[in-house]
Design a protein around this motif. Structure first.
Motif, PDB file in Angstrom:
ATOM      1  N   PRO A 258     -20.141  13.692  57.636  1.00  8.31           N
ATOM      2  CA  PRO A 258     -19.266  14.779  57.163  1.00  8.31           C
ATOM      3  C   PRO A 258     -18.671  14.505  55.780  1.00  8.31           C
TER       4      PRO A 258
ATOM      5  N   ASP B 267     -16.947  23.983  50.546  1.00  8.85           N
ATOM      6  CA  ASP B 267     -16.996  25.284  51.211  1.00  8.85           C
ATOM      7  C   ASP B 267     -18.046  25.296  52.318  1.00  8.85           C
ATOM      8  N   PHE B 268     -19.217  24.730  52.012  1.00  9.83           N
ATOM      9  CA  PHE B 268     -20.282  24.698  53.013  1.00  9.83           C
ATOM     10  C   PHE B 268     -19.858  23.835  54.209  1.00  9.83           C
TER      11      PHE B 268
ATOM     12  N   LYS C  56     -16.863  23.457  55.272  1.00 10.00           N
ATOM     13  CA  LYS C  56     -15.930  24.266  56.069  1.00 10.00           C
ATOM     14  C   LYS C  56     -16.690  25.241  56.956  1.00 10.00           C
ATOM     15  N   VAL C  57     -17.719  25.868  56.375  1.00 16.25           N
ATOM     16  CA  VAL C  57     -18.533  26.806  57.156  1.00 16.25           C
ATOM     17  C   VAL C  57     -19.236  26.075  58.301  1.00 16.25           C
ATOM     18  N   SER C  58     -19.574  24.800  58.076  1.00 17.42           N
ATOM     19  CA  SER C  58     -20.227  23.991  59.114  1.00 17.42           C
ATOM     20  C   SER C  58     -19.231  23.447  60.143  1.00 17.42           C
ATOM     21  N   LYS C  59     -18.033  23.962  60.114  1.00 20.01           N
ATOM     22  CA  LYS C  59     -16.964  23.605  61.068  1.00 20.01           C
ATOM     23  C   LYS C  59     -16.544  22.136  60.961  1.00 20.01           C
ATOM     24  N   ILE C  60     -16.755  21.531  59.805  1.00 21.13           N
ATOM     25  CA  ILE C  60     -16.257  20.161  59.587  1.00 21.13           C
ATOM     26  C   ILE C  60     -14.773  20.272  59.247  1.00 21.13           C
ATOM     27  N   LYS C  61     -13.971  19.374  59.819  1.00 23.66           N
ATOM     28  CA  LYS C  61     -12.520  19.448  59.572  1.00 23.66           C
ATOM     29  C   LYS C  61     -12.209  18.835  58.204  1.00 23.66           C
TER      30      LYS C  61
END
Lengths: 276, 197
Positions: free
Chosen positions: A159, A168-169, A171-176
């Motif tokens: 991550p 941004d990507f 964040k879209v990948s649900k990484i905190k």
């Protein structure tokens, strides 16, 4: 030549040299690995900023007769989180925030040092490091904390790469993203404080920046960048200690100069051979 | 996608099952690719797999096969060990698309994907997206200023300039009085004529 080899072999039999090598290598490993992420996140100078903050915290600890190491770790962590808060919520650029806290840290440290004249400990050793006089408990703490930092980076490696490349990507990948950014800053704070013993507050940022930037000159993948930076950092600590013994130079400064020479060498080699 | 807070409550996706939509995303290239970033193409595409993973986001053998497969689809296999910063605009865009596609999204959102591309790479990209839309049944939401060539590929066009000016097919777009008022006769004719309508 034989004399030099004999001197090195003999030196490495001393316990204080062995302790310096052990702690130095572990701290170098954690700071260089962190350095790769910090540089690519354009946050390289945070090391400098936090080191200056830790100069203030060391002065406070010495004034209050507390352990500089134990006092500085939570102190610098809190200030680093405040730094992030100022960048995120205060609408101030991150290099400006580093500048603000850096100078405030030094100013506080100088004032406290001048008020409490007669520190038992030489403040000079905190400015430029004193790895050869490292205590047993400091070695143990340095090794434990550095291992912890490295372990957390290994766990968060994927991550971290993702968010360093494209926040941004990630964040879209649900990484905190925010949580991991905070963890990165906390790890940096811890590494800075334990690294002060090696090269001091004035030079600690070089342990973060140099191996990473040297490695970035020739590495052809992220993994290779990290591994090569780690290797270079350990190499620079070992050569730095040896050189400082042979030429009777301050060890911290010698480590930084070795780093600088390694950087220039690899920079030139890359320009000539076009490795990357 | 959760990047910015919306004033509106939600956007509904009409899926047969109730599972959360798997969204692929391609941000604007020029705004984020660091020329000095040390990751290889393979490493960058792997970051597209993390949406369905949990810490420590391990890349296993199946994932590696997925990466190889997607590189074949996007014809970027020869670039797999190259550094992302060393690629041309069109190559970078293919890598970013592969990263967005690797998780097999139901919806793909692309933000200005042709901004930095030359005309040939632009047409290649549109053809690739067209193929994905038709073969893999992926809904594609593409934001662009490239009104000149998008019409040939888009099923529906939503023209926004602070407010919605037009919504409909490209054919309707060419016949729309709103668009004639907006562009003027000549420009609208040029945009539409190019596609032999």
């Amino acid at each position: 030549m034989n004399y030099i080899i004999e001197l090195i072999v003999k030196s490495f039999q001393y316990t204080f040299i062995q302790k310096a090598v052990l702690a130095g290598c572990f701290i170098a490993l954690s700071s260089s690995v962190l350095g790769v992420f910090l540089i690519l996140k354009r946050f390289a100078l945070i090391g400098d900023g936090l080191a200056h903050v830790s100069f203030a915290s060391i002065s406070i600890a010495l004034m209050l007769s507390l352990s500089p190491l134990f006092f500085s770790i939570p102190f610098v962590i809190i200030i680093s989180l405040f730094m992030i808060y100022l960048v995120e919520k205060g609408n101030i650029y991150q290099d400006t925030v580093i500048g603000l806290l850096s100078s405030t840290g030094i100013a506080c440290g100088v004032i406290i040092a001048s008020i409490s004249k007669g520190f038992n400990v030489d403040i000079f050793s905190y400015l430029f490091g004193s790895i050869l006089s490292i205590e047993n408990y400091e070695v143990i703490i340095s090794v434990i904390l550095s291992s912890l930092v490295i372990m957390i980076i290994v766990i968060l490696y994927n991550p971290l790469v993702s968010l360093t490349f494209d926040q941004d990507f990630a964040k879209v990948s649900k990484i905190k993203v925010s949580l991991i950014n905070h963890i990165l800053i906390i790890l940096t704070s811890v590494t800075i404080v334990i690294g002060i013993k090696v090269v001091g507050t004035m030079l600690i940022s070089s342990l973060i920046i140099f191996p990473a930037i040297t490695s970035l000159q020739i590495s052809k993948s992220f993994r290779m960048t990290i591994l090569f930076a780690a290797f270079l950092s350990v190499l620079s600590v070992l050569i730095g200690i040896v050189v400082s013994i042979i030429l009777d130079l301050p060890t911290g400064a010698a480590i930084v100069i070795v780093n600088a020479i390694l950087f220039i060498t690899i920079f030139i080699v890359n320009k000539v051979l076009k490795i990357k | 996608m959760g990047l910015i807070k919306s004033d509106y409550k939600c956007i509904d996706f009409n899926f047969s099952d109730k599972k959360k939509a798997n969204i692929g995303y391609l941000p604007q290239v020029s705004s984020y690719i660091d020329e000095k970033f040390p990751s290889s193409v393979k490493e960058i595409i792997a970051t597209g797999l993390f949406a369905n993973k949990k810490i420590p986001y391990i890349i296993n053998r199946i994932d590696k096969e997925k990466i190889d497969r997607i590189m074949k689809v996007f014809e970027i296999e020869p670039l797999k060990n190259k550094l992302i910063g060393k690629l041309s605009g069109g190559q970078k865009q293919r890598v970013m698309l592969a990263r967005a596609f690797i998780n097999e999204p139901e919806i793909l959102i692309l933000d200005e994907p042709v901004n930095t591309l030359d005309p040939l790479s632009r047409e290649n990209l549109y053809n690739l997206l067209d193929e994905m839309n038709k073969k893999k049944n992926i809904t594609i939401l593409l934001i662009t200023h490239d009104i000149g060539s998008i019409g040939k590929y888009a099923n529906k066009i939503l023209y926004v300039d602070r407010k919605i000016i037009f919504y409909g097919t490209f054919k309707e777009f060419c016949q729309s009085k709103d668009m004639t008022d907006y562009f003027g006769n000549i420009t609208q004719h040029l945009i539409c004529h190019r596609h032999d309508l």
